[in-house]
Motif scaffolding. Sequence first.
Motif, PDB file in Angstrom:
ATOM      1  N   ARG A 133       0.821  -1.212   0.000  1.00 28.55           N
ATOM      2  CA  ARG A 133       0.000   0.000   0.000  1.00 28.55           C
ATOM      3  C   ARG A 133       0.854   1.261   0.000  1.00 28.55           C
ATOM      4  O   ARG A 133       0.528   2.251  -0.655  1.00 28.55           O
ATOM      5  CB  ARG A 133      -0.919  -0.023   1.230  1.00 28.55           C
ATOM      6  CG  ARG A 133      -1.903   1.097   1.257  1.00 28.55           C
ATOM      7  CD  ARG A 133      -2.686   1.197  -0.052  1.00 28.55           C
ATOM      8  NE  ARG A 133      -3.425  -0.004  -0.358  1.00 28.55           N
ATOM      9  CZ  ARG A 133      -4.619  -0.291   0.139  1.00 28.55           C
ATOM     10  NH1 ARG A 133      -5.211   0.531   0.964  1.00 28.55           N
ATOM     11  NH2 ARG A 133      -5.240  -1.403  -0.217  1.00 28.55           N
ATOM     12  N   ILE A 136       1.985   2.144  -3.397  1.00 27.28           N
ATOM     13  CA  ILE A 136       0.956   2.821  -4.189  1.00 27.28           C
ATOM     14  C   ILE A 136       0.979   4.312  -3.887  1.00 27.28           C
ATOM     15  O   ILE A 136       0.815   5.149  -4.778  1.00 27.28           O
ATOM     16  CB  ILE A 136      -0.440   2.221  -3.915  1.00 27.28           C
ATOM     17  CG1 ILE A 136      -0.517   0.808  -4.464  1.00 27.28           C
ATOM     18  CG2 ILE A 136      -1.526   3.085  -4.533  1.00 27.28           C
ATOM     19  CD1 ILE A 136      -1.879   0.179  -4.343  1.00 27.28           C
TER      20      ILE A 136
ATOM     21  N   VAL B  59      -0.126  -5.363  -8.980  1.00 30.22           N
ATOM     22  CA  VAL B  59      -0.527  -3.976  -8.730  1.00 30.22           C
ATOM     23  C   VAL B  59      -2.009  -3.800  -9.032  1.00 30.22           C
ATOM     24  O   VAL B  59      -2.715  -3.071  -8.336  1.00 30.22           O
ATOM     25  CB  VAL B  59       0.294  -2.995  -9.604  1.00 30.22           C
ATOM     26  CG1 VAL B  59      -0.076  -1.579  -9.305  1.00 30.22           C
ATOM     27  CG2 VAL B  59       1.765  -3.207  -9.384  1.00 30.22           C
ATOM     28  N   ASP B  62      -3.941  -4.939  -6.117  1.00 30.85           N
ATOM     29  CA  ASP B  62      -3.831  -3.941  -5.039  1.00 30.85           C
ATOM     30  C   ASP B  62      -4.759  -2.762  -5.292  1.00 30.85           C
ATOM     31  O   ASP B  62      -5.426  -2.257  -4.383  1.00 30.85           O
ATOM     32  CB  ASP B  62      -2.394  -3.412  -4.950  1.00 30.85           C
ATOM     33  CG  ASP B  62      -1.447  -4.461  -4.418  1.00 30.85           C
ATOM     34  OD1 ASP B  62      -0.227  -4.289  -4.592  1.00 30.85           O
ATOM     35  OD2 ASP B  62      -1.932  -5.452  -3.840  1.00 30.85           O
ATOM     36  N   LEU B  63      -4.798  -2.316  -6.542  1.00 34.74           N
ATOM     37  CA  LEU B  63      -5.646  -1.171  -6.864  1.00 34.74           C
ATOM     38  C   LEU B  63      -7.124  -1.533  -6.741  1.00 34.74           C
ATOM     39  O   LEU B  63      -7.936  -0.725  -6.292  1.00 34.74           O
ATOM     40  CB  LEU B  63      -5.329  -0.659  -8.273  1.00 34.74           C
ATOM     41  CG  LEU B  63      -3.972   0.033  -8.413  1.00 34.74           C
ATOM     42  CD1 LEU B  63      -3.706   0.423  -9.858  1.00 34.74           C
ATOM     43  CD2 LEU B  63      -3.888   1.269  -7.544  1.00 34.74           C
ATOM     44  N   LEU B  65      -8.391  -3.691  -4.668  1.00 32.34           N
ATOM     45  CA  LEU B  65      -8.684  -3.692  -3.242  1.00 32.34           C
ATOM     46  C   LEU B  65      -8.760  -2.267  -2.705  1.00 32.34           C
ATOM     47  O   LEU B  65      -9.613  -1.935  -1.891  1.00 32.34           O
ATOM     48  CB  LEU B  65      -7.603  -4.480  -2.487  1.00 32.34           C
ATOM     49  CG  LEU B  65      -7.641  -5.993  -2.709  1.00 32.34           C
ATOM     50  CD1 LEU B  65      -6.391  -6.638  -2.139  1.00 32.34           C
ATOM     51  CD2 LEU B  65      -8.879  -6.585  -2.056  1.00 32.34           C
ATOM     52  N   LEU B  66      -7.859  -1.419  -3.186  1.00 26.98           N
ATOM     53  CA  LEU B  66      -7.832  -0.026  -2.749  1.00 26.98           C
ATOM     54  C   LEU B  66      -9.131   0.681  -3.099  1.00 26.98           C
ATOM     55  O   LEU B  66      -9.703   1.405  -2.278  1.00 26.98           O
ATOM     56  CB  LEU B  66      -6.645   0.688  -3.419  1.00 26.98           C
ATOM     57  CG  LEU B  66      -6.454   2.158  -3.086  1.00 26.98           C
ATOM     58  CD1 LEU B  66      -6.167   2.317  -1.624  1.00 26.98           C
ATOM     59  CD2 LEU B  66      -5.311   2.736  -3.893  1.00 26.98           C
ATOM     60  N   GLU B  69     -11.786  -0.362  -0.796  1.00 20.68           N
ATOM     61  CA  GLU B  69     -11.582   0.263   0.510  1.00 20.68           C
ATOM     62  C   GLU B  69     -12.105   1.682   0.521  1.00 20.68           C
ATOM     63  O   GLU B  69     -12.777   2.127   1.451  1.00 20.68           O
ATOM     64  CB  GLU B  69     -10.082   0.322   0.795  1.00 20.68           C
ATOM     65  CG  GLU B  69      -9.646  -0.467   1.990  1.00 20.68           C
ATOM     66  CD  GLU B  69      -8.161  -0.291   2.203  1.00 20.68           C
ATOM     67  OE1 GLU B  69      -7.467  -1.309   2.173  1.00 20.68           O
ATOM     68  OE2 GLU B  69      -7.730   0.866   2.394  1.00 20.68           O
ATOM     69  N   TYR B  83      -8.201  10.201  -6.182  1.00 23.86           N
ATOM     70  CA  TYR B  83      -7.216   9.547  -5.309  1.00 23.86           C
ATOM     71  C   TYR B  83      -6.151   8.840  -6.137  1.00 23.86           C
ATOM     72  O   TYR B  83      -4.955   8.943  -5.861  1.00 23.86           O
ATOM     73  CB  TYR B  83      -7.964   8.551  -4.416  1.00 23.86           C
ATOM     74  CG  TYR B  83      -7.140   7.933  -3.317  1.00 23.86           C
ATOM     75  CD1 TYR B  83      -6.464   6.736  -3.518  1.00 23.86           C
ATOM     76  CD2 TYR B  83      -7.063   8.537  -2.072  1.00 23.86           C
ATOM     77  CE1 TYR B  83      -5.722   6.161  -2.512  1.00 23.86           C
ATOM     78  CE2 TYR B  83      -6.323   7.963  -1.054  1.00 23.86           C
ATOM     79  CZ  TYR B  83      -5.653   6.777  -1.275  1.00 23.86           C
ATOM     80  OH  TYR B  83      -4.919   6.209  -0.276  1.00 23.86           O
ATOM     81  N   ARG B  87      -1.855   9.856  -7.261  1.00 21.70           N
ATOM     82  CA  ARG B  87      -0.674   9.026  -7.063  1.00 21.70           C
ATOM     83  C   ARG B  87      -0.010   8.583  -8.353  1.00 21.70           C
ATOM     84  O   ARG B  87       1.188   8.412  -8.395  1.00 21.70           O
ATOM     85  CB  ARG B  87      -1.042   7.784  -6.244  1.00 21.70           C
ATOM     86  CG  ARG B  87      -1.163   8.109  -4.772  1.00 21.70           C
ATOM     87  CD  ARG B  87      -2.167   7.242  -4.051  1.00 21.70           C
ATOM     88  NE  ARG B  87      -2.334   7.714  -2.695  1.00 21.70           N
ATOM     89  CZ  ARG B  87      -3.035   8.793  -2.350  1.00 21.70           C
ATOM     90  NH1 ARG B  87      -3.672   9.460  -3.278  1.00 21.70           N
ATOM     91  NH2 ARG B  87      -3.112   9.177  -1.104  1.00 21.70           N
TER      92      ARG B  87
END
Lengths: 185, 157
Positions: A133, A136, B59, B62-63, B65-66, B69, B83, B87
Motif C-alpha cells: 500500500r 501505491i 498492482v 492492489d488497486l 482492493l484499494l 476500501e 485519489y 498518485r
Amino acid sequence: MKRLFYALPVLLALGLGVLFVWGLNPNRDPNAVPSVLISQQVPEFDLPAVGGMDVPGLAASDLVGSGELTLLNVFASWCVPCRAEHGVLTSFVEKDGLRLVGLNYKDRAESAAAFLDELGNPYARIGHDFSGRTAIEWGVTGVPETFIISPTGVVLYRFAGPIVGATAVDEFNAALDQARARIRQ
Amino acid sequence: MLLRHILVGLLLVATPALAVEPDEVLDDPVLEERARLISAEVRCVVCQNEPIDSSNAGVARDLRLLIRERLLAGDTDREVFDYLVARYGDYVLFRPPLRPETYALWIGPFVILSIGLVGVVALLRRRPGRIQESDVALSAEEEAAFERIAKRKDTAE
C-alpha cells in the motif's frame, strides 16, 4: 494558391517524417509513466522495520529535515533486477557517501533478511511494505524504483527500473548532479 | 452432431476474462457494482492496455482492493478517481480528462478530418465540367468528310 495546393503532399510527408523520426528514437520509452510526485513533498507513511533485521523502520519523518540528499530504493528479494543493481547502490553509499533508505516491497521478512545477508546491506533504514500500500502512495509501478529526495523531503527525481548498465548509471548520475545543484541554490 | 451443438452452446455462454477474485468481492452489491464500473476505467500501470478489472498483475489487484476500501470509506466515484490520479497521474485513467494539455489529443482527429474534407471538396471542384455539345460537334467540312469515308466503307463491304 495553386502552388500551395501542390506543395501540400510534400509538406505532409515532411511532417510525418519528423514525427516518425521522433517516434523511432531508441531512447524513448512509450511505456514510461511519469511520476506525479516530482516536486512534491514525500507522501505520508510509517513502516515497521523488517522483522529479524537490525535495521530501523522507515517513515516520512525520516525523509524530512534529514540535512542531506536521500535515495529511496524500492526493492524485493524476489526481484532479479534488484540483485543486479545492488552493487551500484552500494557504490553510491560507499563511494559517493549518499544516504540510502529502502522500501521492502511485498517481501517476507526472512527472504529480505537472507537477501541482504548475502549481498550486504547498504540501507540506513528499511521500511517493510508487506501489503504494497505504501508503494501505491509513492506511485510505484514495479520494482526496482529509486527516488532522489531533497533534504527537506521534496521528491526531486524518480528512476524506474534497475540502475544497471552505462546508460542508466550515467542518467542517474546526471540526475544526482542536478539534484545537488538544486539544493545548493 | 450433438457434440458440435454442445460445443457451440458452451462457446456462446463463455464470459469475458475477469481477474476479480472471490476474496475481493464486497458484500454490498451496490458498492461492488460501483467498484467494477470504476475498475473498468482504470488502466493497469503494468499491462498498460488492460483495465485493472481484467489484469492479472499484482498492482492491479492492489488497486482493486484499494478502490473497494475507498468506496467502503464513503468516497464518491469522482473522489476515488482523484485519489488514483493524485498518485499515478492522468495516465491511469482510460478516458483522458479534457484539459488544456489534452486539447490536442481530443480535438486533433477532428482537425485532421476537416483538413481531409476540405482537400476532397477542393479536388472534386477542380474536375472539368460536363462535356459541351459545341466542343465535340463536327464542323460542316468534317461532317462531309465523315460521310465520304462512311460511304466508301459501305460500298467496300
